[in-house]
Every structure is written in structure tokens, then in C-alpha cells.
Design a protein around this motif. Structure first.
Motif, PDB file in Angstrom:
ATOM      1  N   TRP A  24      27.196  35.269  44.165  1.00 35.96           N
ATOM      2  CA  TRP A  24      28.376  36.482  44.351  1.00 35.96           C
ATOM      3  C   TRP A  24      27.964  37.842  44.571  1.00 35.96           C
ATOM      4  O   TRP A  24      28.880  38.604  44.474  1.00 35.96           O
ATOM      5  N   ILE A 102      39.989  27.006  40.232  1.00 33.76           N
ATOM      6  CA  ILE A 102      39.178  27.216  41.346  1.00 33.76           C
ATOM      7  C   ILE A 102      40.171  27.896  42.541  1.00 33.76           C
ATOM      8  O   ILE A 102      39.846  29.085  43.122  1.00 33.76           O
ATOM      9  N   LYS A 105      43.177  31.376  40.526  1.00 36.48           N
ATOM     10  CA  LYS A 105      42.645  31.896  39.125  1.00 36.48           C
ATOM     11  C   LYS A 105      43.738  32.651  38.512  1.00 36.48           C
ATOM     12  O   LYS A 105      43.421  32.628  37.180  1.00 36.48           O
ATOM     13  N   THR A 277      36.573  39.037  34.388  1.00 37.17           N
ATOM     14  CA  THR A 277      36.825  38.058  35.423  1.00 37.17           C
ATOM     15  C   THR A 277      37.667  36.959  35.242  1.00 37.17           C
ATOM     16  O   THR A 277      37.729  36.465  33.904  1.00 37.17           O
ATOM     17  N   ASP A 279      37.182  33.817  36.987  1.00 41.29           N
ATOM     18  CA  ASP A 279      36.338  33.134  37.527  1.00 41.29           C
ATOM     19  C   ASP A 279      35.567  32.320  36.603  1.00 41.29           C
ATOM     20  O   ASP A 279      34.853  32.755  35.833  1.00 41.29           O
ATOM     21  N   GLU A 282      31.566  32.504  36.677  1.00 44.70           N
ATOM     22  CA  GLU A 282      31.080  33.481  36.117  1.00 44.70           C
ATOM     23  C   GLU A 282      31.155  33.567  34.790  1.00 44.70           C
ATOM     24  O   GLU A 282      30.201  34.101  34.066  1.00 44.70           O
TER      25      GLU A 282
END
Length: 379
Positions: A24, A102, A105, A277, A279, A282
Motif C-alpha cells: 500500500w 473488499i 468498504k 481505515t 480496509d 490493513e
């Protein structure tokens, strides 16, 4: 000692940050690093409480805590748990939930956040019971004696902690749960989840206490049986059989208790991570690195005997747990910044550590004065 205990944590940190940069870029690197620090700051009190339980286990179960336990903590609570929440709340299959995390989000974050009242109620009640059972128990060392002495006397009523926890749950359900932003009235959900958290504590904690309580009796019986087997073997010439004790069962339920405790602590970390975040990879990587340090710190405290040397640390950690339990219940309606949550725990543990240092110095000075007086009188 330090490298042996934290070696895996250091290695995972280097590999994790390197992977974050490769996958990333610098932004991902920074996000993972921030999440790691967030997890450590929120869970330092968790490490202290874990150490108070883990020191009762043998080396084998400590290794289990560091291996299987860390897999459950990292992949189970930081990666799988949020996906399960989405699958249940949105009535999706596990594969669809992963695809949603995915591909969409924002929707994934929305569903996890919507489940916060139930998560906070479950975790808040579990942590509140830990705090109440600690504060109502008679202990040799008292940090805030003016508070802990009368509470220990009240604690002679065995059901007092359960009554207070249920009253707290009712108050939360009829106040903060009646007007949850974006969700409306969540009183029923909060009540059901809170009762589930209370029952989980009573079942897992009760079983671990039961087996732990019988452990000393069974150890004496096992020693007697081993002596008898040795005597019989000497007469017959047969090899004595190994005595099977109850330590394995006791350690197993203590291990389950630790995992549920870690789950309760991870709730606020997982929800709070969405401020940084959405994600899931992450998030899992950053929180997972932090969880590794919490595990290593727990083992370090046990091997160094820190809780025995600094006797008020356990008190500070439990007060931090009580504060976190209240904050979780309040957060059902009101957003509480993670910095506040982390700072409260750090301040309480730092204060208890300093009180322990002052106590140790005072005891050392008294011992020195007593020794000097004895030498003088001897002369």
C-alpha cells in the motif's frame, strides 16, 4: 530475556511494516504503524491482567497462549470477527461478507459500526464483572485503602457483583440505548447482548475457578498416588504409571478465560480502527502487530515476576478495566475518542506503578533502619 520474549514481536513488526509498504505504499505503512500503537495503548491493562492469570499456568500453557492464542487474537478477533459481524447483521454468507469487505468498504464499515451497541454491551458487561469481582475481594495489598476496605466487606455478599452489573445494564438499556445515532432504540439488543456477556463470564470464569480450586487437592492426591505406585512397582518390578492430574483442565479453562478477555478488550480497538481505515487487511495487520506485543508483554511480566515486585500494578489494571467497561456502555450512544480510552488506562497503570515504587522504597528504608538498629544494639 528481552529479545527472547519480544523476538517474535520484533520480527512480525519488521515483516508486517515491510509488507504494508510493498502492498500500500507509505500511506499503508503509516496506517499499519498507527494501528499497532493504538492496539498497544488500548490493551496495556489487558497485558497486566493476563499476566495475573498466566502466571498460574505452566510453561506448556504459556507456549499455547503465545502460539494458538495469538492466532485466535490476530486472525480470529482482528480479521474474522468483523467479517462474522457483517455476515450475521446483513444475513450474508461468509464469502459474500468477505467480498463486501473488499469491494464495498464503506458499506462494510457501516454494518460493523451498526453492530457496535451489541458488541459494546457484551464486552462492557464481561469487563465490568472482572472489575467488580476484583474490587469486592479481600486482598492482602490495598492500593486505595479508603475505598477497597469497605468494598471488600461488602463483597462478602456473593451475588453483589452480579446485582450491580445487572443494574448497570438496565440503566444503560433505558438511557444510552434508547436513542442510538442512526439506529434508534436498541434497548432489546443491548439487554440481550449484556446478559450474554454476563453469562459468558459466569460460565467461563466459574469453570476456571472450579478447576483451579480443586487443583491443590488433586495435586496432593496425585503425589500420594505416585508414592503408592512407586512402592508397588518396587515390590512387583513393574514400571510405575504416570499420574494424571487436573492441571490440564484448569489451565484449559483459564486459557478460554484469557481468550474471552482478549476478545472483550479487542472490541473497542476493532471499532476504533475504522476511524483510521476501513480496509480489513490493513486493520488486521496493524492490530495484529499490536496484539503480538500485548502477548509478549504478558509473558515478560510473568517471567520477570513484575506483579510480585510491584504489587499495585494489578489494582491499576483492574481500575482501568472498570473504566473501559463504563466507557463501552456509554459509547453505545456517544462517540468516545480512542485517545481518551487509551490515556485513562495508561494513567491508572502508571499511577499504580509509581505507588508500588514508593511502597518498595519505604519498605527498603524500614528494613535498612531496622538492620542498623539491630547492629547498634548488638554493639
Amino acid at each position: 530475556m528481552l529479545l527472547r520474549t519480544f523476538g517474535w514481536s520484533f520480527a512480525v513488526t519488521v515483516l508486517g511494516l515491510a509488507f504494508a509498504f510493498w502492498a500500500w505504499g507509505w500511506q499503508g505503512f503509516a496506517i499499519v504503524a498507527i494501528l499497532s500503537v493504538l492496539e498497544i495503548s488500548l490493551s496495556f491493562d489487558n497485558a497486566v491482567v493476563n499476566a495475573s492469570v498466566l502466571k498460574k499456568m505452566n510453561a506448556f500453557w504459556q507456549r499455547i497462549f503465545l502460539t494458538i492464542g495469538i492466532l485466535i487474537a490476530v486472525f480470529g478477533m482482528r480479521l474474522v470477527f468483523p467479517v462474522v459481524i457483517v455476515a450475521v447483521t446483513a444475513q450474508l454468507g461468509p464469502i459474500e461478507a468477505v467480498q463486501l469487505a473488499i469491494d464495498d468498504k464503506a458499506r462494510y464499515e457501516e454494518l460493523v459500526t451498526a453492530a457496535h451497541p451489541a458488541i459494546a454491551s457484551f464486552g462492557g458487561m464481561f469487563l465490568l464483572m472482572i472489575f467488580l469481582d476484583f474490587i469486592f475481594e479481600e486482598r492482602e495489598h490495598k492500593w486505595l485503602a479508603w475505598l477497597e476496605r469497605p468494598l471488600a466487606k461488602l463483597g462478602r455478599l456473593d451475588v453483589l457483583s452480579i446485582v450491580i452489573a445487572l443494574v448497570s445494564l438496565l440503566v444503560a438499556a433505558t438511557t444510552v440505548a434508547t436513542n442510538v445515532p442512526g439506529a434508534g432504540d436498541k434497548s432489546g439488543t443491548v439487554l440481550l447482548s449484556g446478559v450474554a456477556g454476563l453469562l459468558t463470564y459466569l460460565v467461563v470464569g466459574g469453570l476456571s475457578d472450579f478447576f483451579e480450586g480443586r487443583l491443590e487437592e488433586d495435586e496432593a492426591a496425585a503425589d500420594e498416588a505416585a508414592e503408592k505406585q512407586a512402592a508397588d512397582a518396587a515390590k512387583t518390578g513393574r514400571k510405575p504409571q504416570s499420574a494424571v492430574g487436573l492441571a490440564g483442565k484448569a489451565a484449559f479453562f483459564l486459557f478460554l478465560y484469557l481468550e474471552v478477555l482478549d476478545a472483550s478488550f479487542s472490541f473497542d480497538g476493532v471499532i476504533g480502527a475504522f476511524a483510521i481505515t476501513n480496509d480489513i487487511f490493513e486493520m488486521a495487520l496493524g492490530l495484529g502487530i499490536g496484539a503480538m506485543y500485548v502477548r509478549s508483554l504478558t509473558v515478560y511480566l510473568v517471567r520477570q515476576g513484575t506483579l510480585d515486585d510491584y504489587v499495585y500494578l494489578e489494582h491499576g489494571a483492574h481500575y482501568a478495566i472498570g473504566a473501559l467497561a463504563v466507557l463501552l456502555l456509554v459509547s453505545i450512544q456517544f462517540h468516545i475518542n480512542e485517545v481518551i480510552t487509551g490515556l485513562i488506562g495508561v494513567v491508572l497503570i502508571a499511577a499504580s506503578f509509581w505507588s508500588s515504587v514508593v511502597r518498595n522504597r519505604r519498605l527498603g528504608e524500614n528494613s535498612s533502619s531496622k538492620g542498623t538498629a539491630e547492629v547498634s544494639s548488638g554493639v
